[in-house]
Scaffold this active site. Structure first.
Site, PDB file in Angstrom:
ATOM      1  N   GLY A 153       0.797  -1.231   0.000  1.00 50.33           N
ATOM      2  CA  GLY A 153       0.000   0.000   0.000  1.00 50.33           C
ATOM      3  C   GLY A 153       0.821   1.269   0.000  1.00 50.33           C
ATOM      4  N   CYS A 154       2.084   1.165  -0.384  1.00 47.73           N
ATOM      5  CA  CYS A 154       2.899   2.370  -0.447  1.00 47.73           C
ATOM      6  C   CYS A 154       3.169   2.711  -1.902  1.00 47.73           C
ATOM      7  CB  CYS A 154       4.240   2.150   0.226  1.00 47.73           C
ATOM      8  SG  CYS A 154       4.114   1.373   1.825  1.00 47.73           S
TER       9      CYS A 154
END
Lengths: 141, 405
Positions: A50-51
């Site tokens: 999720g980065c």
């Protein structure tokens, strides 16, 4: 120092800056100064999901305390990662799990904690706590 | 010639301050801002016209149905389609492509047939076809790119064969802004009897599009990238294709008659518009096209080209910056990185200066892999942007260089 004391220390440091440039320059410099992570530790299973930038996190135990090493391919993210390591690393798992970690808000980098921000600081803190929890269980067995 | 001050006055959001600075909005490739007349049309819809369309005999419904259908005619004229019923309203470009992938494949494709896409496609024009490959045994061929990121046209010609049933390709690359040679792509495809779908999401805001002249079988885009509302997508398809394709979704509004045994579909385009649509999107679409037509697509294209050239020249002078897709034929978009840094860092610093850009892979991971980078910083322009804003942006990039390197 306790986690809370370290957080206060960071808050005091950031209070010296009166513009965003100096604040971010400080974060960038911390990123540049972060001890490099061994290349063999930068594996996909250590990537935090999720980065927008990639963040690797490795957690280990030494003398009953959790030691984190981490890295990122973006320098601002790496600076934030360095801040989190400075705050949480080398502490008792219990203390890490219970840490509030709300100083990011206080030092004026709140936007990096927003879930839409996609730089994964929130995911990183979550993963650090999860690792601490897993290591705590391991230690108690 | 355009009067950019007059244009800017029509966009209320441009008065906003972001992080203490006047907003410099260079994320138009993601979505454009809306002129007042578009905003007003939505308020007016809910204040004066709200009713469901295509159903009621009452006055409001009748009036609103005409309004909504007028939007379709405005779109037809805008892209010069032969008939208004060749315009199907969808949720957006993604929805339009998914509609074609579903309905076209059920009417025309069998296992072993081939679809050609390219390595530069937005995931929206990649995943629906990849999914057909995986679920229906249709083969997906991918046109490779040159080092600069252009389509390798020789390779494309070699991929074409009598097995090719559809070529699905972007008019303008969303990541790099390259304008693809559609004339050649389409004429080569036709030689093999293949249909062509053009993803015009990044083209329609910057170039004049004439679907008849192009000869495309399908042309898709989103109104929200063209000063219009979100939730309004356009699928242009040739009448005979729409006639032959089955509905995409099943529900209210798509039928002539329904019995337990069988259903007779409604005429075009209603067959493809199941359920209550984005009704307020109708007047808002019409208002957006009214704005674009008033300024003039030719004027918009010329002015944006000026902005793009100015920005490219300025960025090119910063030694620490690498620009991607450095070719002449570009529209609306410039993609770059500060060397040895991550696009996220540049985007974060620019944001602090009130400058909105897009960072990341722009939903084109195969292209980023081709370029060997995690992503880019993308500045994309609209008709309300100015050279002064580009100066602010260039100073911002220089400041970011100083801070990051």
């Amino acid at each position: 120092m306790t986690i809370e004391e370290i957080e206060q220390e960071i808050i005091d440091e950031f209070a010296m800056f009166d513009n965003w440039e100096d604040k971010y320059q400080y974060v960038i410099d911390m990123g540049k100064d972060l001890k490099p992570m061994a290349e063999e530790l930068k594996t996909d299973d250590r990537l935090i999901k999720g980065c927008q930038s990639r963040v690797w996190l490795h957690s280990a135990v030494k003398d009953g305390r959790v030691i984190y090493t981490a890295d990122s391919d973006a320098i601002i993210t790496k600076g934030l990662v360095a801040l989190m390591i400075r705050t949480l690393s080398d502490h008792d798992p219990e203390e890490i799990i219970n840490a509030k970690v709300d100083f990011i808000d206080t030092i004026g980098l709140k936007s990096h904690l927003s879930p839409t921000r996609a730089n994964g600081l929130l995911s990183m803190v979550k993963q650090m706590k999860l690792d601490a929890m897993a290591l705590k269980i391991k230690l108690s067995n | 010639m355009i009067d950019v001050n007059y244009i800017r006055q029509q966009f209320p959001i441009l008065n906003r301050k972001v992080n203490g600075n006047p907003l410099v909005y260079f994320d138009n490739g993601a979505t454009t801002q809306k002129p007042k007349r578009v905003i007003d049309s939505i308020v007016n819809y809910y204040s004066e016209l709200n009713s469901n369309i295509h159903r009621g005999v009452h006055t409001l419904s009748r009036e609103m149905t005409i309004e909504y259908e007028n939007a379709r005619i405005a779109v037809q004229k805008f892209i010069n389609a032969t008939y208004a019923h060749e315009i199907v309203f969808t949720k957006g470009t993604t929805d339009s492509i998914n509609l074609v992938a579903s309905s076209f494949s059920r009417a025309f494709l069998k296992p072993g047939d081939e679809i050609i896409v390219s390595e530069m496609e937005h995931h929206s024009n990649f995943l629906p076809w990849q999914n057909l490959r995986d679920e229906k045994g249709i083969s997906m061929k991918v046109i490779p790119l040159t080092k600069e990121g252009e389509l390798n046209m020789e390779a494309y010609k070699k991929l074409l064969s009598p097995k090719t049933k559809l070529v699905a390709i972007a008019h303008v690359s969303n990541s790099l802004g390259l304008v693809n040679p559609l004339e050649e792509i389409i004429s080569e495809a036709k030689k093999h009897g293949a249909k062509v779908l053009i993803d015009g999401a990044q083209a329609v805001p910057h170039l004049r599009v004439d679907v008849q002249k192009l000869g495309a079988d399908f042309y898709v885009f989103s109104m929200h990238k063209l000063y219009g509302p979100t939730g309004m997508g356009v699928l242009f398809a040739k009448e005979e294709l729409l006639e032959a394709m089955p509905p995409y979704q099943y529900g209210g509004g798509i039928i002539k008659s329904v019995t337990i045994e069988k259903t007779e579909w409604a005429d075009l385009p209603n067959k493809f518009e199941a359920g209550t649509p984005n009704i307020e999107g109708g007047p808002a679409t019409k208002a957006a096209l009214h704005f674009v037509n008033e300024v003039g697509m030719g004027n918009i294209a010329a002015y944006e080209h000026e902005l793009l050239t100015y920005c490219s020249d300025q960025l090119g002078m910063i030694e620490e910056v690498e620009v991607y897709g450095n070719i002449k034929n570009k529209a609306g978009v410039i993609s770059f990185n500060i060397k040895k840094t991550h696009p996220f860092d540049t985007g974060t610093l620019l944001d602090n200066m009130g400058i909105a850009v897009r960072t990341g892979h722009h939903c084109t991971q195969p292209l980023m892999r081709h370029l060997g980078i995690p992503g880019t910083v993308r500045a994309s322009f609209a008709v309300y942007n100015t050279k002064e804003e580009i100066d602010i942006f260039i100073n911002g990039v220089k400041k970011a260089v100083k801070m990051l390197l």
